[in-house]
Design an enzyme around this catalytic site. Structure first.
Site: not given
Lengths: 655, 655
Positions: A27, A260, A407, A469
């Site tokens: 890169h 890039h 989370e 859940h």
């Protein structure tokens, strides 16, 4: 900018481009664009010491834009980390010290494995938390034994990631002022102009999250970069320095996304050299450049490290007890001498393993003052929390981190805590939401980090909350991850063993421990000492019986009862408890064959997808559909997880 | 607030609390706190018609805070969706129409399954994209045939999630002004005060992302709520309305986290009634309340729907061609009549399946004008893009969505696109980063949505980018998910079949198609027509041979060559191509046995973790460690995936 700064930056640009072109992979965009940033950071600010790579008070540098590894390798090369010019020429080749993305534990001086965007920023927050905690704990008015910065280099992509946004929101909340994010803002991402996908007001956004925002208009202006970093150090907030750069600066296709991730053709490297008026031979850093890094990174770092060692010895004399404790933190030197006082549950009693986990963890926190962690706003349910109150600006010695409903960042931050050293991180949530943090667990596994993830509510027995859940496939998801120890204990004895294994020294893998929502019987048949083998025979109807159940967690007790029932009918079925496939696979063939003898017909029983068990069992009773919302009392019958149904299924399909 | 509004809100609060208390499970905090919000939204704004539940131009309501399902069920009950009072009393019970969290496809009027925080907000962005696209495509100066809002109710936790932040950033960028997020801002989350975990400046943050911010100081003030929603509708940006509420309003423990997720004791419900001066019998909505909803939701919606039908018929007369096309969009009525012109590759040629995927998708986009999607800034690598240019404010008829590096939101948005109807969403990225979007794929699977996920770079053959970019366990991760079709094609014929299967009508599951980075041979042995069976015999050394290889993707050609080599040595080994375990498992036992005959010894070969294959093979050649950075030419030898090594491993371990 001084003449020598210019020489250095030109050299980094050209050699970096040459490395990538030779590798035929890499890169160049960030290397050419951000060379002045890393040059300024390393030569004028960062305190690291290649003589003592793991110097505890070194600044931490996180290359969140991991595809810029070439820049990092050149810094390490010039700063004395034993990365040779041959290593640089060997970029991305088989067995190289210089792999495609930075790999922790593989290349000296690399603080963290990066590549998946956003993770570096988030883990850096964990590093900054440890610095903040330890400085509050050990510094004295006359001694700053912990006093370092965590620097991040990131790009546009990094900041678009939710995990980075979550982590920055928490960093701002916690006021982690030693965290400095250098944002290589070049307006280009892989697929084109950033503005095609993102038109946020960065300043406003990061300020809203509690960051200091500093802007450098010209990313080639070393003096401005230098000043910006100096200013960031003075802030009482974490800082994001937005640095306007030009991707692929100096390349014919600079400013375009094509630079890039594609190596420059040899012709383009020539153009680059012409543009920069750079005349050194290929793969050459001039003596001046080398000397500048020698003086301004290596020697400066060596001196800083020496000075710190001197301060520390004075500290040791003046505060011997603190010093002893500090050493114990640094070397993770807390032993659990004995288990006196650890919570225990009587055989025959009944308790959820989540409550057992919480109680054991609370006890461990009293024995291990260097563990810190918490939950993603679910402590009330998972029972997992750190000790000493909520960590934060008003209580920097709290060890309970309130991660918020973040989370993903929670897991990456836990990695950062563990990477920093001096403390060990843990975190928790509902098992079903482990999905959200899987990418960070993967990085822990790749790095061989002993990060700890404690998940409760590990089956459909969650009940009323329904399919969203109720975990079903998550056990498989983690068991199939290389270098990841998932332990699913069946009762308090196994839970105790699991938690002790989780926190044992020298683990070179993350550990996941799952717990039940519902109460489980504390069994006579489980064996705390054998959990470390991953599997053992919990109930032996007969030595080398023709049949066996394999199970774990909340289903083990059902299998034992089923085996007893079948025994009463004259059918010998052993029961293998297998809380950890990972640990079992590490055992000798002899041990494995003693637990799972050849020719034995086995039925695995678990309230989760069947996939992991086919290696060990010819028939699997699992749950291969999503759960349903209903009270737990109906769940067992609904899915056939009762003693009678297990017996019948065994008789119909296995025997 | 009017007397009747007050009556309604009191009724919602009391009946909601009673439902949860009776269920002995649920979340009263949001019900008591946010009742005025949903009441105001439903009775004064939302246009839905219970007579025609799927009315295409209805407003979409997304309960991102899915734990507030009780509120939604009461709305549906009062608005004529056939949810009875018995259903309400049956909240969270086995088989109930009113499960713990809203479930799409289960309860009439529920637009989306929610519960995992952040997902609802993100999917709502997808819904708003479709509304925006279709309105640009079909509306005329004199006819707004598509003109509706997407409303979201969310809480503090939702907004802390990275997936929500990613999605909102994109929504702001896209200027989706019909998206209105109602933020139930009560300063409390499960583990306590929000300010313990989050102290962002919400206004500044969302404005930075291109949102309109409106604040309602008193969440009980219906007039302010009403006005705020009206103002939001006028904005040319998406709007977040922050509404200050009190969690558990009226309960003895209102304002505390304990009211979030625990049913109120019967005594507390009595206190609530006293506080609200509410005297109706248990589980009762007064006739006044019922009439108010009848008039202001049901009848108003019915009238709006009727009016729309009227407008549409006028539109049909005036713009018959547009009308025809519009109908085709609404009913996903685009057929691929024949495959004329679809890209094909000659047997014996060599091409990466990612390039094949991209070319086939480009062709499909010409046949299916209702598909829209893109990549998380990786189109240049995955080759996946939508047609007609970049979707955005200056080109609302572009079908290429530049998601930015926002993988998680990308998947949730794709779900929202598919849920809205009228268009089908797809998205793409590197397979290794599928980790980031797994939680949203799970929701697609739970909902039975035909969302499409196209991942390239599906093995360690990624090469130089190293372990962070080399998928190993991801194939297992998706194969173990219930109701999820992962297809891993071996060449262009299988890829063509996979893409046609992915876009076929009536799929009740998400489809994941993976592609290779590297060129693969286009095989004589593959069969486009048999991919739909999940597995088939690609090379038959002998009918019901004693041995077989099972494989797929880039390893299939190796297995065929290995089988041919063994055949030359007089050893008959068939080769089963198994691109989709999911589809194979759906076949008859007869078919399955014909492909995998009993007693046959099989070796599975795949560059991924072994776990999925043990069900079908006694020996698995997989990769159960993380990859390493090196050029692809070394990869095959490094991991033993060469014809010779496969033959040897077969001879040593299987035969």
């Amino acid at each position: 900018m001084s003449y020598i700064d210019n020489c250095c930056i030109n050299a980094l640009r050209v050699v970096g481009a040459e490395m990538i072109t030779k590798a035929k992979s890499g890169h160049p965009g960030i290397v050419l664009g951000a060379a002045p940033i890393v040059h300024t950071l390393f030569t004028k600010h960062i305190c690291i010491s290649s003589n003592d790579e793991k110097w505890f008070n070194r600044d931490r540098f996180v290359l969140s834009a991991g595809h810029g590894s070439t820049l990092l390798y050149m810094m390490l090369h010039l700063s004395g980390y034993g990365i040779t010019m041959d290593d640089l020429k060997n970029l991305r080749q088989k067995g190289a010290m210089t792999p495609g993305h930075p790999e922790y534990g593989h290349t000296p001086g690399v603080e963290i494995t990066t590549g998946p965007l956003g993770q570096g920023i988030a883990s850096a927050v964990g590093m900054a938390i440890v610095e903040n905690y330890l400085s509050a704990k050990f510094n004295k008015p006359d001694f700053n034994v912990i006093d370092h910065y965590t620097y991040v280099l990131c790009g546009d992509g990094d900041l678009q990631e939710g995990v980075a946004q979550e982590a920055m929101s928490l960093a701002g909340h916690l006021g982690l002022n030693k965290l400095i994010i250098l944002y290589d803002s070049n307006d280009i991402q892989l697929d084109g102009e950033v503005q095609q996908a993102n038109t946020e007001n960065t300043k406003m956004k990061v300020e809203a999250m509690g960051f200091e925002y500093i802007r450098v208009e010209d990313g080639n202006d070393v003096d401005s970069l230098d000043q910006a970093i100096s200013n960031a150090k003075l802030s009482n907030k974490p800082t994001l320095i937005e640095i306007k750069t030009i991707i692929g600066y100096g390349a014919p296709n600079s400013g375009e996304s094509s630079i890039h991730g594609k190596p420059m053709p040899v012709e383009d490297v020539k153009e680059l050299r012409k543009f920069l008026a750079y005349n050194e031979p290929e793969f050459t850093f001039s003596d001046d450049v080398r000397k500048y890094y020698e003086d301004n990174v290596k020697t400066r770092g060596y001196n800083a490290c020496s000075e710190w060692n001197h301060i520390l010895s004075t500290y040791a004399n003046k505060y011997p007890e603190d010093y002893q404790e500090f050493q114990k933190f640094i070397f993770d030197d807390f032993e659990i001498e004995d288990l006196n006082g650890i919570p225990t549950w009587e055989v025959g009693s009944s308790e959820s393993t989540r409550k057992e986990m919480g109680a054991i963890l609370d006890w461990l926190s009293t024995k291990l003052p260097n563990i810190i962690g918490g939950s993603a706003d679910l402590t009330a349910s998972t029972m997992v929390k750190g000790a000493d109150g909520i960590y934060g600006q008003s209580n920097p010695l709290g060890r309970n981190i309130k991660f918020g409903v973040r989370e993903h960042a929670m897991a990456a931050i836990t990695n950062g805590i563990t990477l920093h050293g001096g403390m060990r991180g843990f975190c928790s949530g509902f098992f079903v939401f482990s999905d959200y943090l899987k990418p960070a667990v993967r990085l822990a596994a790749i790095m061989g980090l002993p990060s700890l993830f404690f998940f409760s509510h590990d089956t459909v027995c969650v009940g009323e909350d329904g399919p969203t859940h109720q975990p079903v496939e998550q056990l498989t998801m983690f068991r199939c991850m290389p270098n990841t120890n998932l332990i699913r204990p069946a009762d308090s004895k196994e839970m105790t063993a699991a938690m002790l294994l989780a926190f044992s020294h020298d683990n070179t893998y993350p550990t996941i421990v799952t717990s039940s929502r519902q109460a489980l019987p504390n069994l006579a048949e489980t064996d705390q000492d054998k959990v470390k083998f991953g599997a053992y025979i919990a109930f032996e109807a007969k030595k080398n019986a023709d049949y066996a159940f394999i199970s774990c967690g909340s289903e083990l007790n059902l299998c034992i009862d089923a085996a007893k029932k079948l025994k009463a009918q004259g059918i010998d079925v052993n029961v293998v408890s297998m809380p950890s496939m990972f640990l079992f696979e590490k055992q000798s063939n002899e041990y494995k064959n003693s637990i799972l003898p050849k020719g034995q017909k086995r039925m695995a029983v678990e309230m989760g997808t069947s996939m992991p068990w086919y290696k060990y069992a010819s028939y699997v009773k699992g749950i291969n559909e999503y759960g349903k919302s209903m009270p737990i009392k109906y769940i067992f019958d609904e899915y056939g997880f009762t003693v009678d149904k297990i017996c019948n299924e065994f008789l119909e399909n296995v025997r």
